[in-house]
Design a protein around this motif. Structure first.
Motif, PDB file in Angstrom:
ATOM      1  N   GLN A 252      25.914  -0.066 -41.332  1.00 23.76           N
ATOM      2  CA  GLN A 252      25.641   0.154 -39.669  1.00 23.76           C
ATOM      3  C   GLN A 252      24.331  -0.458 -39.329  1.00 23.76           C
ATOM      4  OE1 GLN A 252      26.183   4.187 -38.591  1.00 23.76           O
ATOM      5  NE2 GLN A 252      25.284   3.704 -36.638  1.00 23.76           N
ATOM      6  N   PRO A 253      23.369  -0.571 -39.993  1.00 22.56           N
ATOM      7  CA  PRO A 253      22.124  -1.117 -39.455  1.00 22.56           C
ATOM      8  C   PRO A 253      22.440  -2.638 -39.336  1.00 22.56           C
ATOM      9  CG  PRO A 253      21.462   0.462 -41.192  1.00 22.56           C
ATOM     10  CD  PRO A 253      22.886   0.356 -40.922  1.00 22.56           C
ATOM     11  N   TYR A 254      22.970  -3.247 -40.251  1.00 21.25           N
ATOM     12  CA  TYR A 254      23.043  -4.842 -40.092  1.00 21.25           C
ATOM     13  C   TYR A 254      24.078  -4.913 -39.046  1.00 21.25           C
ATOM     14  CZ  TYR A 254      20.985  -5.747 -44.528  1.00 21.25           C
ATOM     15  OH  TYR A 254      19.930  -6.018 -45.744  1.00 21.25           O
ATOM     16  N   LEU A 255      25.192  -4.226 -38.825  1.00 24.75           N
ATOM     17  CA  LEU A 255      25.936  -4.582 -37.760  1.00 24.75           C
ATOM     18  C   LEU A 255      25.296  -4.358 -36.160  1.00 24.75           C
ATOM     19  CD1 LEU A 255      29.117  -2.601 -39.009  1.00 24.75           C
ATOM     20  CD2 LEU A 255      28.975  -5.165 -38.902  1.00 24.75           C
ATOM     21  N   PHE A 256      24.477  -3.327 -36.195  1.00 23.08           N
ATOM     22  CA  PHE A 256      23.842  -3.057 -34.851  1.00 23.08           C
ATOM     23  C   PHE A 256      22.810  -4.152 -34.670  1.00 23.08           C
ATOM     24  CE2 PHE A 256      22.872   0.928 -32.279  1.00 23.08           C
ATOM     25  CZ  PHE A 256      22.371   0.446 -31.312  1.00 23.08           C
TER      26      PHE A 256
ATOM     27  N   ILE B  68      22.993  -7.125 -35.741  1.00 23.40           N
ATOM     28  CA  ILE B  68      23.664  -8.407 -35.611  1.00 23.40           C
ATOM     29  C   ILE B  68      24.218  -8.525 -33.950  1.00 23.40           C
ATOM     30  CG2 ILE B  68      25.859  -9.880 -35.884  1.00 23.40           C
ATOM     31  CD1 ILE B  68      25.059  -8.974 -39.144  1.00 23.40           C
ATOM     32  N   MET B  69      24.544  -7.152 -33.650  1.00 24.24           N
ATOM     33  CA  MET B  69      24.892  -6.993 -32.183  1.00 24.24           C
ATOM     34  C   MET B  69      23.710  -7.269 -31.247  1.00 24.24           C
ATOM     35  SD  MET B  69      26.538  -3.739 -30.170  1.00 24.24           S
ATOM     36  CE  MET B  69      24.629  -3.091 -30.109  1.00 24.24           C
ATOM     37  N   LEU B  70      22.646  -6.750 -31.606  1.00 20.54           N
ATOM     38  CA  LEU B  70      21.384  -6.963 -30.769  1.00 20.54           C
ATOM     39  C   LEU B  70      21.380  -8.497 -30.917  1.00 20.54           C
ATOM     40  CD1 LEU B  70      19.213  -3.857 -31.714  1.00 20.54           C
ATOM     41  CD2 LEU B  70      20.511  -4.468 -29.516  1.00 20.54           C
ATOM     42  N   LEU B  71      21.364  -9.208 -32.091  1.00 22.39           N
ATOM     43  CA  LEU B  71      21.006 -10.554 -32.236  1.00 22.39           C
ATOM     44  C   LEU B  71      21.919 -11.387 -31.138  1.00 22.39           C
ATOM     45  CD1 LEU B  71      19.460 -12.780 -33.715  1.00 22.39           C
ATOM     46  CD2 LEU B  71      21.412 -13.071 -35.341  1.00 22.39           C
ATOM     47  N   ALA B  72      23.284 -10.960 -31.126  1.00 23.63           N
ATOM     48  CA  ALA B  72      24.035 -11.731 -30.171  1.00 23.63           C
ATOM     49  C   ALA B  72      23.778 -11.366 -28.796  1.00 23.63           C
ATOM     50  CB  ALA B  72      25.619 -10.895 -30.488  1.00 23.63           C
ATOM     51  N   ILE B  73      23.351 -10.120 -28.368  1.00 23.82           N
ATOM     52  CA  ILE B  73      22.821  -9.921 -27.034  1.00 23.82           C
ATOM     53  C   ILE B  73      21.650 -10.931 -26.817  1.00 23.82           C
ATOM     54  CG2 ILE B  73      21.750  -8.187 -25.650  1.00 23.82           C
ATOM     55  CD1 ILE B  73      23.618  -6.187 -26.914  1.00 23.82           C
ATOM     56  N   GLY B  74      20.817 -11.092 -27.683  1.00 26.43           N
ATOM     57  CA  GLY B  74      19.489 -11.625 -27.614  1.00 26.43           C
ATOM     58  C   GLY B  74      19.653 -13.388 -27.341  1.00 26.43           C
ATOM     59  N   VAL B  75      20.758 -13.804 -28.092  1.00 21.98           N
ATOM     60  CA  VAL B  75      21.383 -15.212 -27.843  1.00 21.98           C
ATOM     61  C   VAL B  75      21.985 -15.483 -26.524  1.00 21.98           C
ATOM     62  CG1 VAL B  75      23.112 -16.813 -28.663  1.00 21.98           C
ATOM     63  CG2 VAL B  75      21.680 -15.714 -30.192  1.00 21.98           C
TER      64      VAL B  75
ATOM     65  N   ALA C 219      12.305 -10.543 -32.945  1.00 21.02           N
ATOM     66  CA  ALA C 219      11.934  -9.012 -33.467  1.00 21.02           C
ATOM     67  C   ALA C 219      13.358  -8.812 -34.382  1.00 21.02           C
ATOM     68  CB  ALA C 219      12.220  -8.034 -32.310  1.00 21.02           C
ATOM     69  N   VAL C 220      14.723  -9.272 -33.660  1.00 25.92           N
ATOM     70  CA  VAL C 220      15.737  -8.877 -34.526  1.00 25.92           C
ATOM     71  C   VAL C 220      15.927  -9.594 -35.878  1.00 25.92           C
ATOM     72  CG1 VAL C 220      18.385  -8.870 -34.736  1.00 25.92           C
ATOM     73  CG2 VAL C 220      17.297  -8.058 -32.805  1.00 25.92           C
ATOM     74  N   ILE C 221      15.425 -10.906 -36.029  1.00 27.53           N
ATOM     75  CA  ILE C 221      15.456 -11.995 -36.920  1.00 27.53           C
ATOM     76  C   ILE C 221      14.428 -11.260 -37.910  1.00 27.53           C
ATOM     77  CG2 ILE C 221      14.932 -14.213 -37.852  1.00 27.53           C
ATOM     78  CD1 ILE C 221      16.225 -15.119 -35.265  1.00 27.53           C
TER      79      ILE C 221
ATOM     80  N   PHE D 157      17.015   2.319 -26.364  1.00 27.03           N
ATOM     81  CA  PHE D 157      18.311   1.799 -25.763  1.00 27.03           C
ATOM     82  C   PHE D 157      18.125   1.167 -24.547  1.00 27.03           C
ATOM     83  CE2 PHE D 157      22.115   1.768 -23.561  1.00 27.03           C
ATOM     84  CZ  PHE D 157      22.937   0.970 -24.366  1.00 27.03           C
ATOM     85  N   GLY D 158      17.146   1.893 -23.840  1.00 25.25           N
ATOM     86  CA  GLY D 158      16.771   1.408 -22.492  1.00 25.25           C
ATOM     87  C   GLY D 158      15.778   0.339 -22.668  1.00 25.25           C
ATOM     88  N   THR D 159      14.960   0.391 -23.394  1.00 25.09           N
ATOM     89  CA  THR D 159      14.171  -1.006 -23.494  1.00 25.09           C
ATOM     90  C   THR D 159      15.083  -2.170 -24.125  1.00 25.09           C
ATOM     91  OG1 THR D 159      12.152   0.504 -24.055  1.00 25.09           O
ATOM     92  CG2 THR D 159      12.139  -1.956 -24.771  1.00 25.09           C
ATOM     93  N   ILE D 160      15.682  -1.977 -25.007  1.00 25.99           N
ATOM     94  CA  ILE D 160      16.936  -2.921 -25.418  1.00 25.99           C
ATOM     95  C   ILE D 160      17.520  -3.584 -24.144  1.00 25.99           C
ATOM     96  CG2 ILE D 160      18.714  -3.477 -27.046  1.00 25.99           C
ATOM     97  CD1 ILE D 160      17.605  -1.450 -28.865  1.00 25.99           C
TER      98      ILE D 160
END
Length: 151
Positions: free
Chosen positions: A2-6, A8-15, A25-27, A117-120
């Protein structure tokens, strides 16, 4: 998993949001997890990361003083401006909010989830800067105290 999926989702949002801070941060976190240093490093970063970040920001803000671009003359001239006084008061208020944020996060750590979550969301969607959890906690703490006062 689950941490990896979360992450990776944040990485996609960052992209998608083209947010360099979120990407870095995510990388960074993904690399630490992948090489197995997460157990050792995450605890230290979680415990001291805010202090390190504040120190780095403070260094960046003080560079013009260290280079001589800002001196006593500039300080004196700036205090003649009403905007400088607004900035001075805002700096005091933010520092006090941050102090209360530390209190809230230590007394009520489950609130951290909503703040993070609000910060992200702000970083990813609005190109914000990730100083939100501490100041957000301070604002939340202040709002909670105002609500308690009226009850």
């Amino acid at each position: 998993m689950q941490p990896y999926l979360f992450l990776i989702m944040l990485l996609a949002i960052g992209v998608i949001a083209k947010n360099q801070s979120l990407l870095i941060a995510v990388i960074f976190l993904l690399v630490l997890k992948a090489v197995g240093l997460d157990d050792k490093v995450f605890a230290a970063v979680q415990a001291k990361g805010i202090n390190w970040g504040v120190a780095i920001i403070t260094i960046a803000v003080l560079v013009p003083i260290a280079t001589g671009e800002i001196g006593f003359k500039e300080l004196g001239e700036s205090l003649k401006s009403p905007y400088a006084w607004i900035a001075l008061i805002a700096g005091v208020l933010v520092a006090l909010l941050g102090k209360n944020g530390v209190v809230l996060l230590s007394e009520d750590p489950h609130i951290t989830t909503a703040l993070v979550f609000g910060t992200i969301a702000a970083v990813a969607l609005f190109n914000g800067v990730a100083v939100g959890p501490l100041i957000g906690a301070g604002i939340a703490y202040t709002a909670m105290k105002v609500i308690e006062w009226f009850q």
